[in-house]
Design a protein around this motif. Structure first.
Motif, short mmCIF file in Angstrom:
data_model
loop_
_atom_site.label_atom_id
_atom_site.label_comp_id
_atom_site.label_asym_id
_atom_site.label_seq_id
_atom_site.Cartn_x
_atom_site.Cartn_y
_atom_site.Cartn_z
N GLN A 1 7.30 6.22 -13.70
CA GLN A 1 6.61 7.49 -13.49
C GLN A 1 5.18 7.28 -13.02
O GLN A 1 4.71 7.92 -12.08
CB GLN A 1 6.59 8.30 -14.80
CG GLN A 1 7.94 8.71 -15.33
CD GLN A 1 7.81 9.46 -16.63
OE1 GLN A 1 6.78 10.08 -16.92
NE2 GLN A 1 8.85 9.42 -17.45
N ARG A 2 4.47 6.38 -13.70
CA ARG A 2 3.04 6.20 -13.45
C ARG A 2 2.75 5.63 -12.07
O ARG A 2 1.83 6.11 -11.37
CB ARG A 2 2.48 5.26 -14.53
CG ARG A 2 1.00 4.98 -14.44
CD ARG A 2 0.65 3.77 -15.27
NE ARG A 2 1.25 2.55 -14.74
CZ ARG A 2 1.32 1.41 -15.42
NH1 ARG A 2 0.88 1.34 -16.66
NH2 ARG A 2 1.86 0.34 -14.84
N ASP A 3 3.50 4.62 -11.63
CA ASP A 3 3.17 3.91 -10.40
C ASP A 3 3.97 4.38 -9.20
O ASP A 3 3.44 4.41 -8.07
CB ASP A 3 3.40 2.41 -10.58
CG ASP A 3 2.40 1.78 -11.54
OD1 ASP A 3 1.54 2.51 -12.06
OD2 ASP A 3 2.49 0.56 -11.77
N LEU A 4 5.23 4.76 -9.39
CA LEU A 4 6.12 5.00 -8.25
C LEU A 4 6.64 6.42 -8.18
O LEU A 4 7.26 6.78 -7.17
CB LEU A 4 7.31 4.02 -8.29
CG LEU A 4 6.95 2.54 -8.48
CD1 LEU A 4 8.22 1.71 -8.58
CD2 LEU A 4 6.07 2.06 -7.34
N GLY A 5 6.43 7.22 -9.23
CA GLY A 5 6.95 8.59 -9.21
C GLY A 5 8.47 8.65 -9.28
O GLY A 5 9.08 9.54 -8.68
N PRO B 1 0.81 -1.23 0.00
CA PRO B 1 0.00 0.00 0.00
C PRO B 1 0.84 1.27 0.00
O PRO B 1 0.39 2.30 -0.50
CB PRO B 1 -0.82 -0.14 1.29
CG PRO B 1 -0.87 -1.62 1.56
CD PRO B 1 0.43 -2.15 1.09
N TRP B 2 2.06 1.22 0.53
CA TRP B 2 2.91 2.41 0.60
C TRP B 2 3.85 2.52 -0.61
O TRP B 2 4.90 3.15 -0.55
CB TRP B 2 3.76 2.37 1.87
CG TRP B 2 4.34 1.01 2.17
CD1 TRP B 2 3.83 0.09 3.04
CD2 TRP B 2 5.51 0.40 1.60
NE1 TRP B 2 4.60 -1.05 3.07
CE2 TRP B 2 5.66 -0.88 2.18
CE3 TRP B 2 6.45 0.82 0.67
CZ2 TRP B 2 6.70 -1.74 1.85
CZ3 TRP B 2 7.49 -0.04 0.33
CH2 TRP B 2 7.60 -1.29 0.91
N ARG B 3 3.47 1.93 -1.73
CA ARG B 3 4.36 1.85 -2.90
C ARG B 3 4.82 3.22 -3.38
O ARG B 3 5.95 3.36 -3.87
CB ARG B 3 3.65 1.11 -4.04
CG ARG B 3 2.39 1.79 -4.53
CD ARG B 3 1.47 0.85 -5.31
NE ARG B 3 2.14 0.02 -6.26
CZ ARG B 3 2.02 0.13 -7.59
NH1 ARG B 3 1.23 1.09 -8.08
NH2 ARG B 3 2.64 -0.69 -8.39
N GLN B 4 4.00 4.25 -3.26
CA GLN B 4 4.41 5.57 -3.74
C GLN B 4 5.46 6.22 -2.83
O GLN B 4 6.05 7.23 -3.22
CB GLN B 4 3.19 6.48 -3.88
CG GLN B 4 2.28 6.08 -5.04
CD GLN B 4 1.21 7.09 -5.33
OE1 GLN B 4 1.19 8.18 -4.74
NE2 GLN B 4 0.29 6.76 -6.24
N GLU B 5 5.68 5.66 -1.66
CA GLU B 5 6.76 6.14 -0.82
C GLU B 5 8.14 5.77 -1.40
O GLU B 5 9.16 6.30 -0.96
CB GLU B 5 6.64 5.55 0.60
CG GLU B 5 5.38 5.98 1.34
CD GLU B 5 5.36 7.48 1.61
OE1 GLU B 5 6.45 8.06 1.80
OE2 GLU B 5 4.26 8.05 1.62
#
Length: 792
Positions: free
Chosen positions: A310-314, A278-282
């Motif tokens: 870019q799309r999933d993780l920034g 759930p914290w993948r964008q971190e």
């Protein structure tokens, strides 16, 4: 039941099914109606077997649906099978689901309730479990994300960045949307300035000794599935000068796809990061390494990896080296990562895991090793290819710096920017629109078929967004075209066009049938497919630039604009650039029938009629002297043809098919001119000339024959003299050489007598070839025959 008895039962059932299928196929090839009409005794036998089979089907469906929510369809006669085929399909699906559950329990995918912790499967068992899990309906991990994907969001994609390490331009400037020429808002690539300003690292531009990789079997990778483990990994990555990166992606049960794993390797260590948390964008904190221009990032085939990061993780990559572009620059005959691993490391990647379901947790040992192998050897491959690029480059010639070429292409990959997939239901434009699908798979659809194709394609896209499923997994391209061609009006016929049947399609099958009914009804008055594609690109599309600086007004620019925007080009241009006005229907008088019936054809190039006027040279003096206008149908009576026709009392000669000399041709021409002037009176003179020429030709042939005979006699005389000489030399031939008692010839120097004897002589390897018989003489050609002269 033991294993042996089960195997016997399985073989007996399989044999019975094969026999039944074979008998049914043989009966289908027979004309049963003819047999029933010719032999009435066959009718009761067929009816009795039909009733028996129907009873068996009803009994089997009752047994299969016992204890389930599925209702067994009662089939009273053979005609009711089509109407109740949907119920039979539900029964079959229920049986298959039961079989799946039993197999899952048997293989251990579904464990019995208990506090014991499941053991990690290994070897062949893990492959079986992986296959079962791939077909099982896993819970979608994207539902647990802190920011789940929104498939219905059509706004411009805003970068996920919360901070911007190693920035040359602040994040606030990159986060502001800008207006495109068409009025649509757009966000820039946040690291565009940093990527363009990055200089090639000395690690890339300098030839160095390759660093050996650590043994694969004696090292292990670290599985990163907590934020604490991410921080520990980040600190170790900061101290590296080059890293290797790869991703594992899944798009079968997701509309836009999800990144499931990220593999990172240094020279000393490997990590596998779980990106389904759930914290993948971190994970965008890894930009401290990914965006650092002093750390080389090595990827292979990074086109989609850059978009997915870019799309999933920034995450954004600065300082990229793509080994895929390096393989093209070095002219390798293959460019896949498996080929590079085999070439430089002699490592065989397990190809069976390429299409694995990477959402599965825990990972099997085979999947774990396969993911790790993608980056474990990549830095060593980078060393080898870098040195080869430097050796193959020629810095003195422009355009032959292969290393710089690879770096520029790698920068272009890093500059990519993700945009959400759009869908235009009217024109079918967009990344997954029906317009591009028709361009890739052309089909001649009628009005109703074209309307059904568009409606079903739109329905598929809508359901896929709602269910967060891949459109192709919901309804494959093959099934979509099959529905459009067949136009099914009943549920059984619709399901027959959709094999295999997905769960989402099964849940919405009645909605799909209503869509097909409505589209077919509306398509009777709707547009035809060819009329739709005759609409050309808009005027704004003609000015789209190719490289951002050079606009094209028409021609190539319009084609590129159409390809980029998927705008259909007209099927036929108003004027051909090659043929000019030849295709202009107004000049030829042919009406434009392209929009009419498909079978109404005419010439592609309506050339003018070939009348006698075409052959008239208007510049010649004789053209004005022609008597009056020439009729269109007088093609064979052209003046040139009339002049060549045989007139009264003309003399013409029939000769044998013999090649004539130029003198004979000139003589005949003079004879023909004299005959045309004097009429029949020149015939005797003509006959005399022909006789004299014929006698002279016979005399020349006799002289040639005499010369050939003399040459042949001289050759025979030489051959006889040579034979006599060889006989005399054979009598004086010395004794055979004694090889056993002869002295060694290795480095032996000839004696003075031998040198004096052989002085000035050289070996002739072709001496004995003179004894061979000579070839056959040339074939004498047949002389000319008689000629006959006639008058009309």
């Amino acid at each position: 039941m033991n294993a042996n008895s089960f195997k016997e039962l399985q073989e007996s059932i399989q044999k019975a099914l094969v026999d039944t299928t074979r008998s049914a196929g043989q009966l289908a090839n027979e004309d049963l109606a003819f047999h029933c009409a010719s032999n009435p005794a066959v009718v009761p036998l067929l009816e009795r077997q039909k009733s028996r089979l129907l009873d068996l089907v009803n009994d089997l469906t009752k047994v299969a649906t016992k204890g389930t929510e599925v209702a067994a369809p009662g089939i009273s006669d053979a005609e009711a099978i089509d109407d109740k085929w949907g119920g039979l399909v539900d029964v079959f699906d229920s049986l298959l689901e039961k079989a799946d559950v039993c197999l899952d329990k048997y293989t251990g995918v579904i464990k019995k309730e208990g506090p014991s912790k499941p053991e990690k499967p290994t070897g062949a068992e893990s492959v079986v479990i992986q296959d079962r899990l791939s077909r099982a309906k896993l819970r979608k991990p994207q539902l647990l994300f802190a920011n789940p994907p929104s498939n219905h969001d059509t706004s411009p994609f805003k970068p996920l960045l919360k901070s911007k390490p190693h920035a040359l331009t602040p994040l606030e400037e990159c986060a502001r949307p800008s207006k495109l020429p068409n009025g649509v808002a757009s966000y820039a690539q946040p690291y565009e300035m940093e990527i363009k300003a990055a200089r090639t690292s000395s690690i890339i531009s300098t030839k160095r000794e390759p660093v050996p990789y650590l043994p694969f079997t004696t090292t292990h990778a670290t599985f990163v599935d907590t934020l604490e483990a991410v921080d520990v990994m980040l600190e170790e990555l900061k101290g590296a000068s080059e890293i290797a990166i790869d991703l594992e992606h899944h798009d079968e049960h997701s509309y836009i796809g999800i990144v499931c794993l990220m593999q990172i390797s240094t020279r000393e260590k490997d990590w596998i990061v779980d990106t389904l948390k759930p914290w993948r964008q971190e994970l965008q904190k890894l930009n401290e390494v990914f965006a650092d221009p002093n750390i080389v990032k090595v990827l292979h085939g990074s086109t989609m990896d850059i978009i997915w990061l870019q799309r999933d993780l920034g995450l954004y990559v600065v300082g990229l080296f793509d080994t895929y572009h390096a393989s093209y620059a070095l002219l390798y005959h293959k460019h896949g990562l498996a080929f590079l691993l085999k070439r430089f490391v002699d490592f065989d990647a397990a190809k069976k895991y390429q299409m694995a379901d990477w959402r599965v947790r825990p990972l099997s040992e085979g999947m774990f090793d396969y993911a790790r192998s993608d980056t474990h050897f990549l830095l060593y491959v980078f060393d080898m290819m870098r040195n080869e690029l430097i050796d193959s480059s020629n810095l003195t010639q422009p355009g032959e710096d292969l290393l710089e070429e690879v770096m520029q292409k790698s920068k272009q990959e890093s500059l990519q920017r993700y945009e959400r997939p759009s869908y235009d239901k009217d024109r079918g434009e967009g990344l997954g629109g029906w317009n591009s699908m028709l361009y890739k798979t052309p089909s001649a659809f009628s009005r109703e078929q074209f309307a059904v194709f568009r409606a079903v394609h739109q329905w598929r896209d809508t359901i896929a967004r709602n269910e967060d499923e891949s459109p192709s997994n919901l309804l494959s391209k093959k099934n979509l075209f099959s529905i459009a061609r067949e136009l099914p009006m009943s549920l059984p016929s619709l399901l027959a066009c959709c094999h295999p049947l997905s769960k989402e399609l099964k849940d919405h099958k009645h909605d799909l049938l209503r869509v097909v009914h409505k589209a077919k009804k509306d398509g009777k008055t709707g547009p035809e497919m060819r009329d739709f594609f005759r609409k050309g690109p808009s005027k704004a599309d003609d000015q789209i630039t190719v490289d951002g600086t050079t606009p094209f007004s028409k021609g190539v620019g319009a084609v590129i604009a159409a390809v980029r925007s998927q705008t259909p080009l007209p099927l036929r241009a108003k004027a051909s650039q090659f043929w000019g006005s030849t295709l202009d229907d107004s000049k030829t008088g042919h009406p434009d029938k392209l929009a009419g019936h498909v079978g109404d054809h005419r010439l592609v190039l309506p050339l003018p009629d070939l009348t006698a006027e075409v052959f008239v040279d208007t510049k010649s003096p004789s053209a004005s002297s022609l008597p009056g206008p020439i009729e269109p149908g007088s093609r064979a009576e052209h003046q040139y043809v009339k002049d060549k026709k045989v007139k009264e009392n003309d003399v013409f000669v029939i000769r044998n098919s013999k090649k004539r000399k130029a003198s004979d041709t000139r003589q005949e021409s003079r004879d023909s001119d004299g005959a045309s002037q004097n009429g029949a009176s020149a015939a005797p003179e003509k006959m005399k000339l022909d006789t004299a020429a014929e006698d002279a030709e016979i005399e020349r042939a006799e002289r040639k024959r005499a010369k050939r005979q003399g040459r042949l006699e001289r050759k025979l005389a030489k051959r006889e003299n040579r034979s006599e000489t060889q006989k005399g030399s054979a009598q004086n031939e010395p004794e055979p050489f004694d090889y056993e008692n002869a002295p060694s010839v290795f480095h032996a120097k000839p004696t003075k007598e031998e040198r004096a004897k052989n002085k000035g002589k050289a070996a002739d390897p072709y001496a004995k070839s003179l004894n061979a018989p000579s070839g056959l003489p040339r074939v004498q050609r047949q002389t000319g025959g008689k000629s006959f002269t006639f008058t009309k």
